[in-house]
Scaffold this active site. Structure first.
Site, PDB file in Angstrom:
ATOM      1  N   HIS A 196      -2.893  -0.579   1.677  1.00 34.61           N
ATOM      2  CA  HIS A 196      -3.024  -1.575   0.612  1.00 34.61           C
ATOM      3  C   HIS A 196      -3.331  -2.949   1.215  1.00 34.61           C
ATOM      4  O   HIS A 196      -4.202  -3.673   0.721  1.00 34.61           O
ATOM      5  CB  HIS A 196      -1.716  -1.715  -0.185  1.00 34.61           C
ATOM      6  CG  HIS A 196      -1.336  -0.545  -0.997  1.00 34.61           C
ATOM      7  ND1 HIS A 196      -0.065   0.003  -0.962  1.00 34.61           N
ATOM      8  CD2 HIS A 196      -2.024   0.195  -1.899  1.00 34.61           C
ATOM      9  CE1 HIS A 196      -0.001   1.010  -1.800  1.00 34.61           C
ATOM     10  NE2 HIS A 196      -1.177   1.153  -2.382  1.00 34.61           N
ATOM     11  N   SER A 239       1.676   5.663  -0.609  1.00 34.07           N
ATOM     12  CA  SER A 239       3.062   5.284  -0.893  1.00 34.07           C
ATOM     13  C   SER A 239       3.937   6.530  -1.062  1.00 34.07           C
ATOM     14  O   SER A 239       5.078   6.560  -0.603  1.00 34.07           O
ATOM     15  CB  SER A 239       3.135   4.434  -2.165  1.00 34.07           C
ATOM     16  OG  SER A 239       2.471   3.214  -1.978  1.00 34.07           O
ATOM     17  N   LYS A 256       4.307   6.589 -13.147  1.00 32.30           N
ATOM     18  CA  LYS A 256       5.043   7.180 -12.030  1.00 32.30           C
ATOM     19  C   LYS A 256       6.515   6.783 -12.098  1.00 32.30           C
ATOM     20  O   LYS A 256       6.859   5.749 -12.650  1.00 32.30           O
ATOM     21  CB  LYS A 256       4.467   6.685 -10.694  1.00 32.30           C
ATOM     22  CG  LYS A 256       2.980   6.949 -10.531  1.00 32.30           C
ATOM     23  CD  LYS A 256       2.468   6.227  -9.299  1.00 32.30           C
ATOM     24  CE  LYS A 256       0.958   6.342  -9.201  1.00 32.30           C
ATOM     25  NZ  LYS A 256       0.425   5.543  -8.101  1.00 32.30           N
ATOM     26  N   ARG A 259      -9.263   6.110  -0.778  1.00 33.44           N
ATOM     27  CA  ARG A 259      -8.888   6.668   0.519  1.00 33.44           C
ATOM     28  C   ARG A 259      -9.725   7.881   0.861  1.00 33.44           C
ATOM     29  O   ARG A 259     -10.051   8.122   2.006  1.00 33.44           O
ATOM     30  CB  ARG A 259      -7.408   7.084   0.507  1.00 33.44           C
ATOM     31  CG  ARG A 259      -6.459   5.937   0.436  1.00 33.44           C
ATOM     32  CD  ARG A 259      -5.083   6.455   0.278  1.00 33.44           C
ATOM     33  NE  ARG A 259      -5.075   7.312  -0.919  1.00 33.44           N
ATOM     34  CZ  ARG A 259      -4.006   7.688  -1.562  1.00 33.44           C
ATOM     35  NH1 ARG A 259      -2.836   7.360  -1.136  1.00 33.44           N
ATOM     36  NH2 ARG A 259      -4.079   8.432  -2.633  1.00 33.44           N
TER      37      ARG A 259
END
Length: 160
Positions: free
Chosen positions: A17, A128, A41, A90
């Site tokens: 990030h 994460s 989430k 990514r």
């Protein structure tokens, strides 16, 4: 002023990030890192904790602000007078979801562009979710997140 928004849950912020937001801060006059309050989430950290971790990690960037947000991202972008959204990619697997999101955001706000940035190659595998799992299982996450995030993870997960 060319203002962009880099949205996410950042639960927690990773070096991937940080790589994306540092490069985005170099492209725009101002970058707002928007921390989602009501993400789908199950967050380990509260929005206040995530904002604080991001603020500490980015205090060296004078043209960057960290703000919490809720609701539609395009509404937040409109209120902040942003011209672009920054999204990190990514892997190819991220692209399909991000592409659909970008097209939907364009439909909702035609004047808002989406810019995709990739982290440096050596950071592409960091997420994460994986960082939290490695930390939860007692692994060393020092190379994946800033030092204050390592400390916060240990405290949150009851480790010393």
């Amino acid at each position: 002023m060319r203002r962009a928004i880099y949205p996410g849950s950042f639960d927690p912020i990773t070096n991937g990030h940080l790589d994306v937001l540092q490069r985005a801060a170099g492209i725009f006059d101002e970058l707002i890192v928007a921390v989602a309050k009501d993400n789908a989430k199950q967050s380990l950290f509260s929005v206040e904790e995530r904002v604080e971790m991001l603020s500490l990690a980015t205090e060296h960037l004078p043209n960057l602000r960290v703000l919490p947000f809720e609701g539609l991202l395009v509404d937040f972008a409109r209120k902040q007078k942003a011209i672009a959204l920054v999204r990190g990619l990514r892997a190819v697997s991220d692209f399909e979801f991000e592409f659909q999101l970008a097209l939907m955001n364009r439909k909702l706000e035609p004047n808002l562009e989406t810019l995709f940035l990739m982290p440096r190659e050596e950071l592409t595998y960091i997420s994460s979710r994986l960082v939290k799992e490695i930390s939860r299982l007692g692994g060393n996450v020092n190379q994946f997140v800033p030092p204050h995030v390592v400390t916060a993870l240990k405290k949150k997960q009851g480790k010393r």
